[in-house]
Design a protein around this motif. Structure first.
Motif, PDB file in Angstrom:
ATOM      1  N   ASP A 192       0.982  -1.211  -0.096  1.00  0.00           N
ATOM      2  CA  ASP A 192       0.124  -0.164  -0.028  1.00  0.00           C
ATOM      3  C   ASP A 192       0.692   1.172   0.047  1.00  0.00           C
ATOM      4  O   ASP A 192       1.124   1.663   0.952  1.00  0.00           O
ATOM      5  CB  ASP A 192      -0.881  -0.168   1.237  1.00  0.00           C
ATOM      6  N   PRO A 193       1.256   1.813  -1.153  1.00  0.00           N
ATOM      7  CA  PRO A 193       1.950   3.010  -1.387  1.00  0.00           C
ATOM      8  C   PRO A 193       1.513   4.100  -0.584  1.00  0.00           C
ATOM      9  O   PRO A 193       2.195   5.100  -0.066  1.00  0.00           O
ATOM     10  CB  PRO A 193       2.075   3.463  -2.565  1.00  0.00           C
ATOM     11  N   GLU A 194      -0.004   4.183  -0.214  1.00  0.00           N
ATOM     12  CA  GLU A 194      -0.516   5.234   0.723  1.00  0.00           C
ATOM     13  C   GLU A 194      -0.027   5.713   1.947  1.00  0.00           C
ATOM     14  O   GLU A 194      -0.020   6.602   2.447  1.00  0.00           O
ATOM     15  CB  GLU A 194      -2.081   5.192   0.499  1.00  0.00           C
ATOM     16  N   ILE A 195       0.554   4.418   2.507  1.00  0.00           N
ATOM     17  CA  ILE A 195       0.965   4.583   3.733  1.00  0.00           C
ATOM     18  C   ILE A 195       2.456   5.415   3.807  1.00  0.00           C
ATOM     19  O   ILE A 195       2.580   6.113   4.720  1.00  0.00           O
ATOM     20  CB  ILE A 195       1.446   2.927   4.474  1.00  0.00           C
ATOM     21  N   GLY A 196       3.038   5.272   2.897  1.00  0.00           N
ATOM     22  CA  GLY A 196       4.291   6.127   2.876  1.00  0.00           C
ATOM     23  C   GLY A 196       4.105   7.388   2.361  1.00  0.00           C
ATOM     24  O   GLY A 196       4.535   8.405   2.901  1.00  0.00           O
ATOM     25  N   GLN A 197       3.046   7.612   1.537  1.00  0.00           N
ATOM     26  CA  GLN A 197       2.792   8.958   1.145  1.00  0.00           C
ATOM     27  C   GLN A 197       2.121   9.796   2.192  1.00  0.00           C
ATOM     28  O   GLN A 197       2.252  10.951   2.481  1.00  0.00           O
ATOM     29  CB  GLN A 197       1.580   8.816  -0.072  1.00  0.00           C
ATOM     30  N   SER A 198       1.295   8.953   3.099  1.00  0.00           N
ATOM     31  CA  SER A 198       0.649   9.713   4.279  1.00  0.00           C
ATOM     32  C   SER A 198       1.924  10.031   5.310  1.00  0.00           C
ATOM     33  O   SER A 198       1.751  10.926   5.877  1.00  0.00           O
ATOM     34  CB  SER A 198      -0.308   8.672   4.792  1.00  0.00           C
ATOM     35  N   ALA A 199       2.742   9.091   5.286  1.00  0.00           N
ATOM     36  CA  ALA A 199       3.891   9.465   6.359  1.00  0.00           C
ATOM     37  C   ALA A 199       4.650  10.828   5.722  1.00  0.00           C
ATOM     38  O   ALA A 199       4.929  11.584   6.692  1.00  0.00           O
ATOM     39  CB  ALA A 199       4.945   8.338   6.456  1.00  0.00           C
ATOM     40  N   ARG A 200       4.776  10.782   4.618  1.00  0.00           N
ATOM     41  CA  ARG A 200       5.272  12.121   4.054  1.00  0.00           C
ATOM     42  C   ARG A 200       4.540  13.242   4.279  1.00  0.00           C
ATOM     43  O   ARG A 200       5.267  14.543   4.847  1.00  0.00           O
ATOM     44  CB  ARG A 200       5.669  12.022   2.497  1.00  0.00           C
ATOM     45  N   ALA A 201       3.328  13.266   4.386  1.00  0.00           N
ATOM     46  CA  ALA A 201       2.299  14.325   4.669  1.00  0.00           C
ATOM     47  C   ALA A 201       2.531  14.795   6.202  1.00  0.00           C
ATOM     48  O   ALA A 201       2.341  15.723   6.538  1.00  0.00           O
ATOM     49  CB  ALA A 201       0.962  13.999   4.324  1.00  0.00           C
ATOM     50  N   ASP A 202       2.601  13.541   6.947  1.00  0.00           N
ATOM     51  CA  ASP A 202       2.650  13.757   8.372  1.00  0.00           C
ATOM     52  C   ASP A 202       3.842  14.354   8.621  1.00  0.00           C
ATOM     53  O   ASP A 202       4.010  15.381   9.515  1.00  0.00           O
ATOM     54  CB  ASP A 202       2.633  12.419   8.929  1.00  0.00           C
ATOM     55  N   ILE A 203       5.080  14.313   8.121  1.00  0.00           N
ATOM     56  CA  ILE A 203       6.315  15.018   8.127  1.00  0.00           C
ATOM     57  C   ILE A 203       6.260  16.513   8.075  1.00  0.00           C
ATOM     58  O   ILE A 203       6.721  17.345   8.941  1.00  0.00           O
ATOM     59  CB  ILE A 203       7.465  14.242   7.456  1.00  0.00           C
ATOM     60  N   VAL A 204       5.597  16.894   6.902  1.00  0.00           N
ATOM     61  CA  VAL A 204       5.706  18.034   6.508  1.00  0.00           C
ATOM     62  C   VAL A 204       4.424  18.797   7.404  1.00  0.00           C
ATOM     63  O   VAL A 204       4.818  20.007   7.848  1.00  0.00           O
ATOM     64  CB  VAL A 204       4.988  18.165   4.895  1.00  0.00           C
ATOM     65  N   ALA A 205       3.547  18.086   7.877  1.00  0.00           N
ATOM     66  CA  ALA A 205       2.621  18.713   8.924  1.00  0.00           C
ATOM     67  C   ALA A 205       3.085  18.829  10.159  1.00  0.00           C
ATOM     68  O   ALA A 205       3.030  20.118  10.860  1.00  0.00           O
ATOM     69  CB  ALA A 205       1.445  17.623   9.056  1.00  0.00           C
ATOM     70  N   VAL A 206       3.997  18.081  10.844  1.00  0.00           N
ATOM     71  CA  VAL A 206       4.664  18.211  11.864  1.00  0.00           C
ATOM     72  C   VAL A 206       5.931  19.432  12.056  1.00  0.00           C
ATOM     73  O   VAL A 206       5.821  20.418  12.688  1.00  0.00           O
ATOM     74  CB  VAL A 206       5.446  17.072  12.503  1.00  0.00           C
ATOM     75  N   TYR A 207       6.466  19.529  10.713  1.00  0.00           N
ATOM     76  CA  TYR A 207       7.436  20.597  10.449  1.00  0.00           C
ATOM     77  C   TYR A 207       6.841  22.060  10.307  1.00  0.00           C
ATOM     78  O   TYR A 207       7.361  22.950  10.974  1.00  0.00           O
ATOM     79  CB  TYR A 207       8.287  20.287   9.305  1.00  0.00           C
ATOM     80  N   ASP A 208       5.676  21.930   9.755  1.00  0.00           N
ATOM     81  CA  ASP A 208       5.167  23.408   9.454  1.00  0.00           C
ATOM     82  C   ASP A 208       4.378  23.783  10.745  1.00  0.00           C
ATOM     83  O   ASP A 208       4.277  25.037  10.852  1.00  0.00           O
ATOM     84  CB  ASP A 208       3.942  23.007   8.289  1.00  0.00           C
TER      85      ASP A 208
END
Length: 269
Positions: A79-95
């Motif tokens: 499920d590639p969406e798991i990794g894509q969600s992780a990327r969005a989460d990283i950006v969210a935390v940083y922002d």
């Protein structure tokens, strides 16, 4: 002999940025070189690094790192969406988190981010009928990170859980995209009833520290739940609720409260 064209590397700006930060961190603090290499630079992709951290953190005398690593690798591959969600989460935390200054920090240090990524693997196991292992992941996440998320809960992407201590998210809870919450938040039920019994959190919602949202109720998009509130009824979109029990006290104050992280309530509300 036919010529073969060179393969073009897949563009992954989040992972590229993390690796650049990691190399700089090793130069600045050589004592962390082994830690940063094993956690980040040793891996070819973000997914591989996440699988390593998942297995390292959740392994115990009852379940080895090797078995957990195989489970995580299978989930990310399926499920590639798991990794894509992780990327969005990283950006969210940083922002959104003023204490986060580099993309690599959630990967290495922030238990809220790591707990959510472990939940995502547990959720994948649950949806693939592997429920006992999913429960094992839930148990270990609770023990290691102090975060208890049922693997059947549905959580969107771009999630930021600040500090994350004592977070509880129940079995039938749904959390939308771009949601921010602070420590000690509960998305729980109200009794022993079975079935759909947990809150549904809309997109862009900000949930303050210690807030309790109970029952199968909907929290509208881009709303704010003030710290310490107990929410027992539906919340309209783009509003602020506060109190015990919580009541609507005004508008949300901005279009995207989860992104601005503004938790102050105006005196004139």
């Amino acid at each position: 002999m036919a010529e073969t064209k060179p393969k073009v590397a897949q563009v992954d700006p989040v992972w590229t940025h993390i690796c650049e930060e990691a190399r700089a961190a090793v130069r600045d603090e050589p004592l962390l070189g082994g830690f940063i290499h094993s956690g980040l630079l040793h891996h070819a992709t973000l997914e591989r690094a996440l699988a390593y951290r998942f297995s390292l953190k959740l392994a115990s005398g009852e379940m080895s790192e090797q078995i957990l690593r195989e489970i995580a690798d299978e989930a990310y591959a399926d499920d590639p969406e798991i990794g894509q969600s992780a990327r969005a989460d990283i950006v969210a935390v940083y922002d959104r988190d003023p204490a986060c200054h580099r993309f690599m920090q959630p990967m290495l240090f922030f238990k809220g981010f790591q707990a959510v990524q472990a939940y995502r693997i547990g959720h994948w196991l649950w949806t693939h009928g592997r429920r006992d292992i999913a429960y094992f992941v839930q148990m270990r996440v609770s023990e290691v990170f102090g975060v208890d998320i049922h693997p059947n809960a549905v959580i969107g992407k771009g999630i930021m859980i600040d500090h994350a201590h004592s977070i509880v998210i129940g079995e039938t809870a749904v959390v939308g995209d771009n949601v921010s919450m602070l420590h000690s938040v509960t998305l729980g039920g109200t009794g022993k009833e079975d079935g759909d019994r947990h809150p549904k959190i809309g997109n862009g919602v900000l949930i303050g520290a210690g807030a309790k949202i109970l029952g199968n109720i909907h929290i509208g998009d881009c709303s704010r739940v003030a710290a310490g509130s107990v929410v027992l009824h539906e919340v309209p979109r783009n509003t602020t609720v506060a109190g015990v029990p919580a009541k609507v006290i005004g508008e949300a104050g901005c279009a995207q409260p989860a992104l601005t992280m503004d938790q102050l309530i105006d005196d004139d509300i």
